[in-house]
Design an enzyme around this catalytic site. Structure first.
Site, short mmCIF file in Angstrom:
data_model
loop_
_atom_site.label_atom_id
_atom_site.label_comp_id
_atom_site.label_asym_id
_atom_site.label_seq_id
_atom_site.Cartn_x
_atom_site.Cartn_y
_atom_site.Cartn_z
N HIS A 1 0.84 -1.21 0.00
CA HIS A 1 0.00 0.00 0.00
C HIS A 1 0.87 1.26 0.00
CE1 HIS A 1 -3.57 2.34 1.61
NE2 HIS A 1 -2.60 3.09 2.08
N GLU A 2 1.86 1.31 0.87
CA GLU A 2 2.71 2.51 0.93
C GLU A 2 3.54 2.66 -0.35
OE1 GLU A 2 2.13 4.70 3.07
OE2 GLU A 2 0.97 3.47 4.46
N HIS B 1 1.52 4.44 -2.85
CA HIS B 1 1.64 5.90 -2.74
C HIS B 1 2.96 6.38 -3.35
CE1 HIS B 1 -1.87 6.39 -0.23
NE2 HIS B 1 -1.37 5.77 0.81
ZN LIG Z 1 -2.31 5.06 2.49
#
Ligand SMILES: [Zn+2]
Ligand SMILES: *[C@@H]1O[C@H](CO)[C@@H](O)[C@H](O)[C@H]1NC(C)=O
Ligand SMILES: *[C@@H]1O[C@H](CO)[C@@H](O)[C@H](O)[C@H]1NC(C)=O
Ligand SMILES: [Ca+2]
Ligand SMILES: [Ca+2]
Length: 289
Positions: free
Chosen positions: A198-199, A202
């Site tokens: 998830h990171e 980003h």
């Molecule tokens: Zn996030």
């Protein structure tokens, strides 16, 4: 630099509603204000480099792991190398369809009890800035991951910078990750390694699928992810929090669902991330290179 950092954090802190949601689900502290979303969308639309479409391959990106520890126990963040091996397998499997892959270039252990316990980009940004200024390695295309314990912030599992932040603040680029979110870690429902997936989403330019809620002007800038009112909690199959557009994208890596619930990035997200990293990280994702 100092003023930029102050600006960044004032923008981050200007999003209390997003922060407030963390308590109920995944603890991601990567946020962006409407003003920065607007500026980033504008910049991207006028500078966008389009990556080729088709079956994609890129050279593995270099990953630098910085293991911040408090003492030489697992609870003190002194993770065994098997954690990193297992985490890299999850990251590579999850990104397989994007054409990106990742390889560990170097790993170092840094004894710093205060950073391990107290790092927090909202409360103690100077620590985060100092840690990265001292230890961040290499350039825009290289992923630096710092593992810590977030002992003062029980609901914080990680945060990342976006590609379009790099040019103004290169020494601040990277991901900070809760060590116990890695495969084999102790964070219940969030210990299969998907916090890093998830990171990293980003870090390659993706927003939360619930960015902008049902009605915000700026959503996640991706057509094939339905809007949702808020980050999903658990794995609420069939949840439909915004009218129309289909059910909430709870299986998407950029939602807040439990690790076991997350399965994919969409084709629209893959197109966006390839163009984001071509534009801002000089990472070219070639066809069959
Ligand atoms: Zn996030
Ligand atoms: C190491 O740090 C952890 C996490 O704070 C703590 O629970 C543990 O008691 C410490 N162990 C030693 C031997 O100091
Ligand atoms: C790996 O990191 C350590 C610690 O920062 C450093 O001393 C060493 O030179 C690095 N090795 C490479 C090949 O970059
Ligand atoms: Ca969308
Ligand atoms: Ca809907």
């Amino acid at each position: 630099m100092v003023s930029y950092t102050a600006l960044l954090f004032s923008l981050l802190c200007g999003a209390p509603s997003v922060l407030g949601m963390r308590a109920a689900g995944r603890g991601c502290a990567t946020t962006i204000s409407e003003a920065q979303l607007a500026a980033s969308a504008q910049h991207f639309s006028t500078h966008r480099k389009q990556a080729p479409t088709g079956l994609l391959k890129a050279k593995p990106l270099d990953v630098y792991f910085h293991i911040i520890y408090k003492n030489e126990t697992l609870e003190g963040g002194f993770i065994p190398e098997s954690f990193i091996t297992d985490q890299m397998k999850v990251l590579n499997d999850d990104f397989a369809k994007t054409g990106l892959s990742f390889g560990v270039k170097n790993m170092s252990r840094i004894h710093h009890p205060q950073w391990f316990s107290e790092l927090n980009p909202y409360e103690n940004e100077y620590m985060d800035v100092e840690m990265k200024r001292r230890y961040r390695q290499s350039g825009a295309a290289d992923l630096n991951i710092f593992t810590v314990g977030f002992e003062r912030e029980a609901e914080m599992y990680g945060y990342a910078t976006f590609p379009f932040n790099y040019a103004d603040n290169p020494t601040y680029d990277g991901i900070v990750l809760l060590y116990s979110s890695m495969p084999g870690g102790s964070t219940v429902n969030f210990n299969l390694g998907r916090t890093l997936t998830h990171e990293t989403g980003h870090w390659v330019g993706l927003y939360h699928t619930f960015q902008g809620g049902c009605t915000g002007t700026f959503h996640d800038e991706v057509e094939d992810t339905p809007r949702e009112a808020r980050g999903a909690v658990g794995c609420p199959i069939g949840q439909d929090s915004c009218p129309g557009g289909g059910v909430d994208p709870i299986h998407n890596f950029m939602d807040y669902s439990d690790d076991a619930c997350m399965t994919h990035f969409t084709p629209g997200q893959i197109t966006r991330l390839k163009d984001q990293i071509a534009t801002y990280r000089q990472i070219v994702v070639d066809v069959d290179a």
